[in-house]
Scaffold this motif. Structure first.
Motif, short mmCIF file in Angstrom:
data_model
loop_
_atom_site.label_atom_id
_atom_site.label_comp_id
_atom_site.label_asym_id
_atom_site.label_seq_id
_atom_site.Cartn_x
_atom_site.Cartn_y
_atom_site.Cartn_z
N ARG A 147 14.78 32.75 -0.31
CA ARG A 147 15.95 32.41 -1.13
C ARG A 147 16.84 31.40 -0.43
NH1 ARG A 147 20.86 36.30 -2.91
NH2 ARG A 147 21.54 35.90 -0.81
N MET A 148 17.12 30.27 -1.13
CA MET A 148 17.98 29.23 -0.56
C MET A 148 18.91 28.69 -1.64
SD MET A 148 15.28 26.97 1.72
CE MET A 148 16.52 26.16 2.75
N TYR A 149 20.06 28.17 -1.23
CA TYR A 149 20.96 27.50 -2.17
C TYR A 149 20.89 26.00 -1.92
CZ TYR A 149 24.33 27.79 1.74
OH TYR A 149 24.94 27.71 2.97
N GLY A 150 21.38 25.23 -2.88
CA GLY A 150 21.21 23.79 -2.87
C GLY A 150 21.64 23.09 -1.60
N TYR A 151 22.86 23.31 -1.18
CA TYR A 151 23.36 22.63 0.03
C TYR A 151 22.52 23.01 1.24
CZ TYR A 151 26.51 21.06 3.72
OH TYR A 151 27.04 20.43 4.83
N GLU A 152 22.10 24.25 1.29
CA GLU A 152 21.25 24.73 2.39
C GLU A 152 19.93 23.94 2.43
OE1 GLU A 152 19.58 29.04 3.95
OE2 GLU A 152 20.09 28.80 1.83
N THR A 205 19.44 20.83 1.29
CA THR A 205 19.70 19.46 1.77
C THR A 205 19.87 19.43 3.28
OG1 THR A 205 22.11 19.57 1.45
CG2 THR A 205 20.78 18.77 -0.41
N GLN A 206 20.56 20.41 3.83
CA GLN A 206 20.81 20.44 5.26
C GLN A 206 19.55 20.76 6.06
OE1 GLN A 206 23.80 19.25 6.55
NE2 GLN A 206 23.76 18.74 4.39
N LYS A 207 18.71 21.63 5.52
CA LYS A 207 17.45 21.99 6.18
C LYS A 207 16.52 20.77 6.25
CE LYS A 207 14.94 25.51 7.73
NZ LYS A 207 15.36 26.40 8.80
N VAL A 208 16.46 20.00 5.16
CA VAL A 208 15.63 18.79 5.15
C VAL A 208 16.14 17.81 6.20
CG1 VAL A 208 15.00 16.74 3.80
CG2 VAL A 208 14.84 19.01 2.77
N LEU A 224 17.88 18.42 8.88
CA LEU A 224 17.65 18.97 10.21
C LEU A 224 16.18 18.84 10.62
CD1 LEU A 224 18.72 20.69 12.63
CD2 LEU A 224 17.99 22.70 11.33
N LEU A 225 15.27 19.25 9.75
CA LEU A 225 13.85 19.22 10.07
C LEU A 225 13.30 17.81 10.25
CD1 LEU A 225 12.53 22.04 7.71
CD2 LEU A 225 12.76 22.14 10.21
N THR A 226 13.93 16.83 9.60
CA THR A 226 13.44 15.45 9.70
C THR A 226 14.30 14.59 10.62
OG1 THR A 226 14.72 14.68 7.78
CG2 THR A 226 12.50 15.57 7.35
N ASP A 227 15.16 15.22 11.39
CA ASP A 227 16.06 14.48 12.28
C ASP A 227 16.83 13.41 11.53
OD1 ASP A 227 15.46 15.94 14.63
OD2 ASP A 227 13.68 14.71 14.98
N GLY A 228 17.22 13.70 10.29
CA GLY A 228 18.02 12.77 9.50
C GLY A 228 17.24 11.67 8.83
N LYS A 229 15.92 11.65 8.98
CA LYS A 229 15.11 10.60 8.36
C LYS A 229 15.02 10.76 6.85
CE LYS A 229 12.23 9.66 12.36
NZ LYS A 229 10.86 9.70 12.89
N ILE A 230 15.17 12.00 6.37
CA ILE A 230 15.17 12.25 4.93
C ILE A 230 16.45 12.98 4.57
CG2 ILE A 230 14.04 13.42 3.00
CD1 ILE A 230 11.39 13.14 4.50
#
Length: 126
Positions: A39-44, A46-49, A51-57
């Motif tokens: 379970r995730m919410y929208g802002y979470e 966006t932030q996970k993406v 974080l995982l891509t070091d800001g590339k996405i």
């Protein structure tokens, strides 16, 4: 470095990759995150993406929510609202059919990436 553009009064943040390149993969990225994190919410999301891509996405709200709404309408995800103080936070979770869709989309994208790798590899000189 991120570029910021205005388009019809909406702000889009572009990471390292173009919007056109990412457009076809966003749904798969979102589905995979929901599969991995539950379970995730929208802002979470966006932030996970980011974080995982070091800001590339960077996924903007303008790109994220239409996909989430489509997934909800298709029965791929369910939603649950939770009150956090005075605010309502909407959580998204994969349905059973959503898990099947995710597996299919992830396999399709992985195969596509492999195929693109073949096309972009230098050919050996004979």
């Amino acid at each position: 470095m991120h570029k910021t553009r205005m388009h019809k009064n909406k702000m889009y943040i572009c990471g390292m990759y173009t919007k056109e390149l990412l457009k076809g993969t966003l749904q798969t990225i979102i589905l995979k995150l929901l599969e991995d994190n539950g379970r995730m919410y929208g802002y979470e999301i966006t932030q996970k993406v980011k974080l995982l891509t070091d800001g590339k996405i960077s996924i903007t709200e303008g790109a994220l929510y239409p996909i989430l709404h489509k997934l909800e309408a298709d029965g791929t995800v369910t939603t649950e609202e939770e009150y956090i103080g005075k605010r309502v936070r909407k959580y998204y979770t994969l349905t059973q059919s959503g898990k099947t869709v995710t597996e299919s989309k992830v396999n399709e994208l992985a195969d596509f990436i492999k195929t693109i790798g073949v096309l972009l590899s230098p050919k050996p000189v004979v």
